[in-house]
Design an enzyme around this catalytic site. Structure first.
Site, PDB file in Angstrom:
ATOM      1  N   GLU A  96       0.854  -1.201   0.000  1.00  0.00           N
ATOM      2  CA  GLU A  96       0.000   0.000   0.000  1.00  0.00           C
ATOM      3  C   GLU A  96       0.888   1.248   0.000  1.00  0.00           C
ATOM      4  OE1 GLU A  96      -2.463   1.576  -0.808  1.00  0.00           O
ATOM      5  OE2 GLU A  96      -4.121   1.067   0.533  1.00  0.00           O
ATOM      6  N   ASP A  97       0.345   2.323  -0.543  1.00  0.00           N
ATOM      7  CA  ASP A  97       1.102   3.576  -0.549  1.00  0.00           C
ATOM      8  C   ASP A  97       1.056   4.258   0.819  1.00  0.00           C
ATOM      9  OD1 ASP A  97      -1.611   4.048  -0.851  1.00  0.00           O
ATOM     10  OD2 ASP A  97      -1.413   5.577  -2.383  1.00  0.00           O
ATOM     11  N   ASP A 100      -4.003   5.437   6.312  1.00  0.00           N
ATOM     12  CA  ASP A 100      -4.481   6.643   6.970  1.00  0.00           C
ATOM     13  C   ASP A 100      -5.454   6.218   8.074  1.00  0.00           C
ATOM     14  OD1 ASP A 100      -5.043   9.340   7.353  1.00  0.00           O
ATOM     15  OD2 ASP A 100      -6.383   9.503   5.647  1.00  0.00           O
ATOM     16  N   PHE A 149      -1.393  16.563   3.778  1.00  0.00           N
ATOM     17  CA  PHE A 149      -1.771  15.789   2.600  1.00  0.00           C
ATOM     18  C   PHE A 149      -0.561  15.645   1.688  1.00  0.00           C
ATOM     19  CE2 PHE A 149      -3.750  14.618  -1.345  1.00  0.00           C
ATOM     20  CZ  PHE A 149      -4.699  13.698  -0.912  1.00  0.00           C
ATOM     21  N   ARG A 162       1.222  12.123  -9.359  1.00  0.00           N
ATOM     22  CA  ARG A 162       1.611  10.743  -9.052  1.00  0.00           C
ATOM     23  C   ARG A 162       3.034  10.413  -9.489  1.00  0.00           C
ATOM     24  NH1 ARG A 162      -2.798   7.637  -7.350  1.00  0.00           N
ATOM     25  NH2 ARG A 162      -4.794   8.065  -8.330  1.00  0.00           N
TER      26      ARG A 162
HETATM   27  P1  IMP Z   1      -7.515   4.849   4.553  1.00  0.00           P
HETATM   28  O1  IMP Z   1      -8.571   3.884   4.125  1.00  0.00           O
HETATM   29  O2  IMP Z   1      -8.080   6.031   5.278  1.00  0.00           O
HETATM   30  O3  IMP Z   1      -6.384   4.211   5.335  1.00  0.00           O
HETATM   31  O4  IMP Z   1      -6.954   5.503   3.270  1.00  0.00           O
HETATM   32  C1  IMP Z   1      -6.029   4.975   2.476  1.00  0.00           C
HETATM   33  C2  IMP Z   1      -6.072   5.626   1.104  1.00  0.00           C
HETATM   34  O5  IMP Z   1      -6.425   7.037   1.157  1.00  0.00           O
HETATM   35  C3  IMP Z   1      -4.707   5.580   0.518  1.00  0.00           C
HETATM   36  O6  IMP Z   1      -4.491   4.368  -0.179  1.00  0.00           O
HETATM   37  C4  IMP Z   1      -4.690   6.785  -0.385  1.00  0.00           C
HETATM   38  O7  IMP Z   1      -5.214   6.441  -1.639  1.00  0.00           O
HETATM   39  C5  IMP Z   1      -5.600   7.784   0.288  1.00  0.00           C
HETATM   40  N1  IMP Z   1      -4.819   8.784   1.063  1.00  0.00           N
HETATM   41  C6  IMP Z   1      -4.767   8.917   2.409  1.00  0.00           C
HETATM   42  N2  IMP Z   1      -3.961   9.924   2.788  1.00  0.00           N
HETATM   43  C7  IMP Z   1      -3.461  10.438   1.638  1.00  0.00           C
HETATM   44  C8  IMP Z   1      -2.521  11.505   1.353  1.00  0.00           C
HETATM   45  O8  IMP Z   1      -1.960  12.195   2.237  1.00  0.00           O
HETATM   46  N3  IMP Z   1      -2.262  11.723   0.032  1.00  0.00           N
HETATM   47  C9  IMP Z   1      -2.821  10.999  -0.959  1.00  0.00           C
HETATM   48  N4  IMP Z   1      -3.687  10.000  -0.749  1.00  0.00           N
HETATM   49  C10 IMP Z   1      -4.009   9.711   0.541  1.00  0.00           C
HETATM   50 MG    MG Z   2      -3.937   3.703  -1.932  1.00  0.00          MG
END
Ligand code: IMP
Ligand code: MG
Length: 172
Positions: A96-97, A100, A149, A162
């Site tokens: 995963e990137d 959050d 962000f 990206r």
């Molecule tokens: P989660 O489900 O809240 O953990 O969100 C994960 C996804 O939200 C990541 O795979 C990203 O695609 C997106 N995301 C969360 N924070 C950021 C950020 O700071 N920049 C870009 N994308 C984000």
């Molecule tokens: Mg992602």
């Protein structure tokens, strides 16, 4: 146009990715492994990382979409592209990137664990711990980050940025 502030340089990323690849290679030595890229955000991290995973492995790709408001109780997550390989009896490593709130990863862990994988582990380039809502165990973390962000190295803002080689904070 936005103002971008570099928070992790290309050199720092590449050094850390190499270290993670080494760590991962030691864990799975000799065992069947499927490495799964979560599109789109992890595409660069994934492609760099797998080149440092020296044990044999297969690759596959998923894409998930999340609908609903930022009110997490009404959030729905689903696959818009599922994996194509059968993972039964194999180790699975999800790449995963950024993690959050943890909602996306919780969904993926539930889905992939149900397919009788031998193990399911998680590697993320970035972990935003302060915003976590679901407690999930992450096995490999590139960098811990605070708020803000981030864009670049796969991460986008409205599909922009990206392809940047570094990670940057977006000043909205
Ligand atoms: P989660 O489900 O809240 O953990 O969100 C994960 C996804 O939200 C990541 O795979 C990203 O695609 C997106 N995301 C969360 N924070 C950021 C950020 O700071 N920049 C870009 N994308 C984000
Ligand atoms: Mg992602």
């Amino acid at each position: 146009m936005h103002t971008l502030k570099e928070v992790i340089s290309e050199q720092e990323i590449q050094k850390r990715v190499k270290e993670l690849g080494k760590e991962i290679s030691q864990v799975y030595d000799g065992e069947p492994l499927v490495v799964i890229c979560t599109l789109k955000g992890a595409f660069l991290f994934f492609s760099d990382l797998v080149r440092h995973i020296s044990c044999p492995h297969e690759v596959d790709f998923v894409r998930v979409a999340s609908y609903g408001s930022s009110d997490t109780s009404s959030h729905t997550i689903s696959f818009t592209k599922d994996i194509e390989l059968n993972v039964e009896g194999k180790h699975v490593l999800i790449i995963e990137d950024i993690i959050d709130t943890g909602l996306t990863m919780e969904f993926l862990l539930n889905q992939l664990s149900a397919r009788k994988a031998k193990s399911v582990k998680v590697a993320t380039l970035l972990s935003k711990k302060a915003r976590r809502e679901k407690s999930i165990s992450i096995d490999f973390v590139g960098f811990y980050i605070n708020d803000g962000f981030l864009v670049g190295y796969g991460l986008d803002y409205a599909e922009k940025y990206r392809s940047l080689p570094s990670i940057n904070e977006l000043e909205l």
